[in-house]
Design a protein around this motif. Structure first.
Motif, PDB file in Angstrom:
ATOM      1  N   PRO A 114       7.598  18.842  -3.546  1.00 40.49           N
ATOM      2  CA  PRO A 114       8.562  19.322  -4.543  1.00 40.49           C
ATOM      3  C   PRO A 114       9.010  18.167  -5.455  1.00 40.49           C
ATOM      4  N   GLN A 115       9.835  18.443  -6.433  1.00 40.63           N
ATOM      5  CA  GLN A 115      10.366  17.446  -7.384  1.00 40.63           C
ATOM      6  C   GLN A 115       9.266  16.858  -8.271  1.00 40.63           C
ATOM      7  N   MET A 116       8.438  15.993  -7.679  1.00 36.58           N
ATOM      8  CA  MET A 116       7.319  15.404  -8.412  1.00 36.58           C
ATOM      9  C   MET A 116       6.170  15.296  -7.432  1.00 36.58           C
ATOM     10  N   ASP A 117       5.003  15.838  -7.780  1.00 41.19           N
ATOM     11  CA  ASP A 117       3.878  15.786  -6.838  1.00 41.19           C
ATOM     12  C   ASP A 117       3.149  14.443  -6.918  1.00 41.19           C
ATOM     13  N   GLY A 118       2.106  14.319  -6.081  1.00 42.12           N
ATOM     14  CA  GLY A 118       1.355  13.070  -6.026  1.00 42.12           C
ATOM     15  C   GLY A 118       0.743  12.672  -7.359  1.00 42.12           C
ATOM     16  N   PHE A 119       0.274  13.660  -8.123  1.00 39.72           N
ATOM     17  CA  PHE A 119      -0.319  13.358  -9.434  1.00 39.72           C
ATOM     18  C   PHE A 119       0.733  12.809 -10.401  1.00 39.72           C
ATOM     19  N   GLY A 120       1.956  13.338 -10.304  1.00 40.42           N
ATOM     20  CA  GLY A 120       3.064  12.827 -11.119  1.00 40.42           C
ATOM     21  C   GLY A 120       3.348  11.367 -10.815  1.00 40.42           C
ATOM     22  N   VAL A 121       3.349  11.037  -9.513  1.00 39.10           N
ATOM     23  CA  VAL A 121       3.581   9.654  -9.082  1.00 39.10           C
ATOM     24  C   VAL A 121       2.471   8.753  -9.621  1.00 39.10           C
ATOM     25  N   LEU A 122       1.226   9.205  -9.507  1.00 40.77           N
ATOM     26  CA  LEU A 122       0.093   8.410 -10.004  1.00 40.77           C
ATOM     27  C   LEU A 122       0.187   8.200 -11.514  1.00 40.77           C
ATOM     28  N   PRO A 142      -2.571  -0.460  -3.964  1.00 41.22           N
ATOM     29  CA  PRO A 142      -3.582   0.552  -3.664  1.00 41.22           C
ATOM     30  C   PRO A 142      -2.932   1.818  -3.106  1.00 41.22           C
ATOM     31  N   VAL A 143      -3.508   2.971  -3.445  1.00 43.99           N
ATOM     32  CA  VAL A 143      -2.959   4.255  -3.007  1.00 43.99           C
ATOM     33  C   VAL A 143      -4.010   5.012  -2.193  1.00 43.99           C
ATOM     34  N   ILE A 144      -3.601   5.470  -1.013  1.00 43.51           N
ATOM     35  CA  ILE A 144      -4.448   6.355  -0.217  1.00 43.51           C
ATOM     36  C   ILE A 144      -3.798   7.734  -0.264  1.00 43.51           C
ATOM     37  N   MET A 145      -4.566   8.724  -0.730  1.00 46.96           N
ATOM     38  CA  MET A 145      -4.047  10.094  -0.811  1.00 46.96           C
ATOM     39  C   MET A 145      -4.121  10.764   0.547  1.00 46.96           C
ATOM     40  N   ILE A 146      -3.057  11.477   0.897  1.00 45.77           N
ATOM     41  CA  ILE A 146      -3.110  12.276   2.119  1.00 45.77           C
ATOM     42  C   ILE A 146      -2.977  13.740   1.745  1.00 45.77           C
ATOM     43  N   SER A 147      -3.892  14.543   2.262  1.00 48.01           N
ATOM     44  CA  SER A 147      -3.867  15.948   1.900  1.00 48.01           C
ATOM     45  C   SER A 147      -4.730  16.768   2.830  1.00 48.01           C
ATOM     46  N   ALA A 148      -4.339  18.023   3.015  1.00 44.22           N
ATOM     47  CA  ALA A 148      -5.180  18.949   3.760  1.00 44.22           C
ATOM     48  C   ALA A 148      -6.205  19.545   2.790  1.00 44.22           C
ATOM     49  N   GLU A 149      -5.873  19.478   1.506  1.00 41.01           N
ATOM     50  CA  GLU A 149      -6.762  20.010   0.475  1.00 41.01           C
ATOM     51  C   GLU A 149      -7.801  18.978   0.090  1.00 41.01           C
ATOM     52  N   LEU A 183       0.846  -1.187   0.000  1.00 39.32           N
ATOM     53  CA  LEU A 183       0.000   0.000   0.000  1.00 39.32           C
ATOM     54  C   LEU A 183       0.883   1.238   0.000  1.00 39.32           C
ATOM     55  N   MET A 184       0.358   2.332  -0.574  1.00 36.70           N
ATOM     56  CA  MET A 184       1.096   3.591  -0.560  1.00 36.70           C
ATOM     57  C   MET A 184       0.225   4.696   0.026  1.00 36.70           C
ATOM     58  N   LEU A 185       0.816   5.464   0.937  1.00 33.25           N
ATOM     59  CA  LEU A 185       0.184   6.686   1.429  1.00 33.25           C
ATOM     60  C   LEU A 185       0.884   7.818   0.700  1.00 33.25           C
ATOM     61  N   LEU A 186       0.142   8.607  -0.059  1.00 30.82           N
ATOM     62  CA  LEU A 186       0.755   9.555  -0.974  1.00 30.82           C
ATOM     63  C   LEU A 186       0.232  10.970  -0.770  1.00 30.82           C
ATOM     64  N   ASP A 187       1.161  11.888  -0.496  1.00 26.19           N
ATOM     65  CA  ASP A 187       0.820  13.300  -0.369  1.00 26.19           C
ATOM     66  C   ASP A 187       0.632  13.875  -1.776  1.00 26.19           C
TER      67      ASP A 187
END
Length: 167
Positions: free
Chosen positions: A63-71, A84-91, A55-59
């Motif tokens: 910087p460098q590459m954001d979560g959308f880049g990783v996805l 499976p990826v769980i997104m972590i964000s305040a947004e 599993l991945m917890l992804l912000d």
């Protein structure tokens, strides 16, 4: 009890060291954790050990590459199928969430973190991922059996045809 079952591995991707250590505190008793601070390191880690990551917890914002880049990379390389990826964000703006879901994110955890919610969502996501893989294996097995039965029928029929022609 060491050795009876391999612990599942969670990749935590967040540029905030504090967020990473909070998540490790919440999950480290039950899972092995790997921490990286940006998307490039995440992709690097996936290249090395995608098969071992459960599993991945992804912000999202890094910087460098954001979560959308990783996805995006996970989709290109097919890793999103098995990790499976769980997104972590305040947004939590709906277009951001929509974009993340479109790219294959399974769930969301918002900051500030609530330990029980984090643990429950991680557990639920891992369980549904395991069930999914079991189902896929079952379907593949049934397809294989059908193919074998089909080949057997062809074999039998060709023998009957040969026998008939031989008479």
């Amino acid at each position: 009890m060491e050795g009876h079952k391999r612990r599942q591995k969670i990749l935590i991707v967040d540029d905030s060291e504090m967020n990473r250590s909070i998540l490790v505190d919440m999950l480290g008793d039950d899972y092995d954790t790997i921490e990286v601070k940006d998307g490039l390191q995440a992709v690097n880690e996936l290249q090395k050990q995608a098969a071992d990551i459960s599993l991945m917890l992804l912000d999202i914002v890094m910087p460098q590459m954001d979560g959308f880049g990783v996805l995006g990379v996970m989709n290109q390389r097919g890793w999103i199928e098995s990790i499976p990826v769980i997104m972590i964000s305040a947004e939590t703006t709906s277009d951001r969430i929509d974009q993340a879901l479109e790219l294959g994110v399974t769930d969301f955890i918002s900051r500030p973190f609530d330990a029980r919610i984090v643990q429950r969502r991680v557990r639920n996501t891992l369980l549904s991922s395991a069930k999914q893989q079991e189902l896929e294996a079952l379907v593949a097995e049934q397809i294989y059996e059908k193919e074998q039965n089909g080949l057997l029928m062809i074999d039998i029929l060709s023998h009957i045809v040969e026998f008939r022609n031989g008479e």
